[in-house]
Design an enzyme around this catalytic site. Structure first.
Site, short mmCIF file in Angstrom:
data_model
loop_
_atom_site.label_atom_id
_atom_site.label_comp_id
_atom_site.label_asym_id
_atom_site.label_seq_id
_atom_site.Cartn_x
_atom_site.Cartn_y
_atom_site.Cartn_z
N HIS A 100 -14.72 3.00 -1.98
CA HIS A 100 -13.73 2.08 -1.42
C HIS A 100 -12.64 2.80 -0.61
O HIS A 100 -11.55 2.27 -0.42
CB HIS A 100 -13.10 1.23 -2.53
N CYS A 118 -3.68 5.58 20.58
CA CYS A 118 -3.87 4.36 21.38
C CYS A 118 -2.76 3.33 21.15
O CYS A 118 -2.76 2.29 21.81
CB CYS A 118 -5.23 3.74 21.07
N TYR A 132 0.83 -1.22 0.00
CA TYR A 132 0.00 0.00 0.00
C TYR A 132 0.86 1.26 0.00
O TYR A 132 0.48 2.26 -0.62
CB TYR A 132 -0.99 -0.01 1.18
N VAL A 139 -9.20 4.47 -5.13
CA VAL A 139 -8.73 5.02 -3.86
C VAL A 139 -7.72 6.15 -4.08
O VAL A 139 -7.20 6.71 -3.13
CB VAL A 139 -8.14 3.91 -2.94
N ASP A 140 -7.47 6.47 -5.35
CA ASP A 140 -6.62 7.64 -5.64
C ASP A 140 -7.48 8.90 -5.63
O ASP A 140 -8.70 8.83 -5.47
CB ASP A 140 -5.90 7.45 -7.00
N GLY A 196 -14.45 2.25 -17.09
CA GLY A 196 -13.20 1.64 -16.67
C GLY A 196 -13.34 0.74 -15.46
O GLY A 196 -12.45 0.70 -14.61
N CYS A 210 -0.62 4.01 16.03
CA CYS A 210 -1.53 5.12 16.27
C CYS A 210 -0.98 6.02 17.38
O CYS A 210 -0.58 5.53 18.43
CB CYS A 210 -2.89 4.55 16.66
P1 OAD Z 1 -10.57 -3.75 -12.36
O1 OAD Z 1 -9.08 -3.80 -12.33
O2 OAD Z 1 -11.33 -4.95 -11.93
O3 OAD Z 1 -11.06 -3.42 -13.82
C1 OAD Z 1 -10.51 -2.36 -14.55
C2 OAD Z 1 -11.28 -2.30 -15.84
O4 OAD Z 1 -10.83 -1.17 -16.57
C3 OAD Z 1 -11.11 -3.51 -16.75
O5 OAD Z 1 -12.38 -3.96 -17.17
C4 OAD Z 1 -10.29 -2.97 -17.93
O6 OAD Z 1 -10.65 -3.61 -19.15
C5 OAD Z 1 -10.70 -1.53 -17.94
N1 OAD Z 1 -9.73 -0.58 -18.51
C6 OAD Z 1 -8.37 -0.65 -18.47
N2 OAD Z 1 -7.84 0.43 -19.04
C7 OAD Z 1 -8.86 1.23 -19.45
C8 OAD Z 1 -8.95 2.49 -20.09
N3 OAD Z 1 -7.86 3.18 -20.43
N4 OAD Z 1 -10.19 3.00 -20.35
C9 OAD Z 1 -11.31 2.30 -20.01
N5 OAD Z 1 -11.28 1.09 -19.40
C10 OAD Z 1 -10.09 0.57 -19.11
O7 OAD Z 1 -10.96 -2.46 -11.53
P2 OAD Z 1 -12.34 -2.09 -10.84
O8 OAD Z 1 -13.49 -2.51 -11.65
O9 OAD Z 1 -12.19 -0.68 -10.43
O10 OAD Z 1 -11.82 -3.11 -4.63
O11 OAD Z 1 -12.26 -3.00 -9.56
C11 OAD Z 1 -13.26 -2.87 -8.62
C12 OAD Z 1 -12.71 -3.14 -7.27
O12 OAD Z 1 -12.07 -4.41 -7.24
C13 OAD Z 1 -11.61 -2.21 -6.81
O13 OAD Z 1 -12.09 -0.98 -6.28
C14 OAD Z 1 -10.95 -2.99 -5.77
C15 OAD Z 1 -10.82 -4.29 -6.54
O14 OAD Z 1 -10.55 -5.36 -5.85
C16 OAD Z 1 -11.32 -3.27 -3.41
O15 OAD Z 1 -10.12 -3.20 -3.18
C17 OAD Z 1 -12.35 -3.50 -2.36
#
Ligand code: OAD
Length: 248
Positions: free
Chosen positions: A118, A156, A67, A102-103, A193, A153
């Site tokens: 998230h 605590c 992280y 998370v950015d 995305g 922390c």
């Molecule tokens: P993913 O990494 O699962 O999916 C990213 C998606 O973006 C994929 O479907 C890619 O095809 C697409 N992609 C990549 N580059 C792109 C671009 N330039 N333009 C458009 N699409 C593009 O990410 P998330 O769906 O955000 O949660 O994942 C959801 C959650 O799963 C995250 O927030 C995180 C993860 O585990 C937690 O950590 C709880």
């Protein structure tokens, strides 16, 4: 790919628009998605394995190091044309931006009132008392990664953890409520995305459709969910969002 004229017409008519973004919108800012392979110290792991309370409990230094590396990358990254177009869209239409990221690239592009489902990689907190841990300057981590002991922390003495939502944890209630409200009120819903597989965020697209909103997804890949949207736009967020804005 061109943005369909019917989608532009729906956007022009919409009183409210809701947007759900995922890691794909930040990919062109150089931030890895959750589908990208890890390397260096973490090459045996997948990002999914790290995003759990159990992983942190089992090896806090390995997970905190990851992280911190991500915090370094996120701090150094710049918003791209996709983030910028969304921020500009907010100046033209009533757009709620809901993100799984998370950015803070939406905010740094000028977007306002971004709903973070998230959490934030920039807001660590105490595992025991939940107090925020004072933000430190972005770390300088080696590209290949290293183990880093989580700080303690100041109140605590508990272990500090990343301020993100992990698998198995509840989403922040207020943000979830805001996201549901935004979707309930929108006439157009854009999913950008995101692989659309992580619940409950993924359910927002289904909710929008059930409520009668026009729905569209923007993704470079076939998510397998195209049939669940009125418009399935294949292409990058950094190209399609500026094109959509220009056509409005
Ligand atoms: P993913 O990494 O699962 O999916 C990213 C998606 O973006 C994929 O479907 C890619 O095809 C697409 N992609 C990549 N580059 C792109 C671009 N330039 N333009 C458009 N699409 C593009 O990410 P998330 O769906 O955000 O949660 O994942 C959801 C959650 O799963 C995250 O927030 C995180 C993860 O585990 C937690 O950590 C709880």
């Amino acid at each position: 790919m061109r943005v369909p004229a019917t989608l532009i017409a729906e956007l022009r008519k919409a009183l409210r628009v809701a947007v759900l973004t995922g890691a794909g919108i930040s990919a062109e800012s150089g931030l890895a998605t959750f589908r990208d392979k890890l390397s260096g110290l973490w090459e045996k792991y997948s990002p999914m394995q790290f995003a759990t309370p159990a992983a942190f409990a089992a090896d806090p230094e390995l997970v905190w190091g990851w992280y911190e590396w991500r915090r370094m990358r996120a701090s150094a990254a710049e918003p791209n044309a996709g983030h910028q177009a969304l921020a500009k869209l907010q100046q033209r239409l009533a757009v709620s931006v809901v993100t799984q990221n998370v950015d803070d690239l939406h905010e740094r592009a000028g977007a306002t009132q971004v709903i973070h489902l998230h959490g934030s990689i920039h807001a660590p907190r105490c595992e025991d008392c939940s107090r925020p841990h004072a933000a430190t300057a972005p770390p300088l981590e080696p590209e290949a990664g290293r183990r880093v002991a989580p700080p303690r922390c100041a109140s605590c003495g508990g272990r500090v953890r990343p301020g993100v939502v992990w698998f198995g944890e509840a989403l922040p209630a207020e943000q979830w409520q805001q996201a549901e409200d935004a979707v309930r009120q929108c006439q157009v819903f854009l999913s950008i995305g995101t692989s659309g597989v992580v619940e409950p965020a993924a359910s927002l697209a289904r909710y929008a459709r059930r409520r009668g909103a026009v729905t569209a997804q923007i993704n470079t890949e076939d998510t397998g969910l195209g049939a669940a949207f009125d418009h399935d736009l294949r292409g990058s967020a950094s190209e399609l969002l500026p094109a959509l804005l220009a056509a409005l």
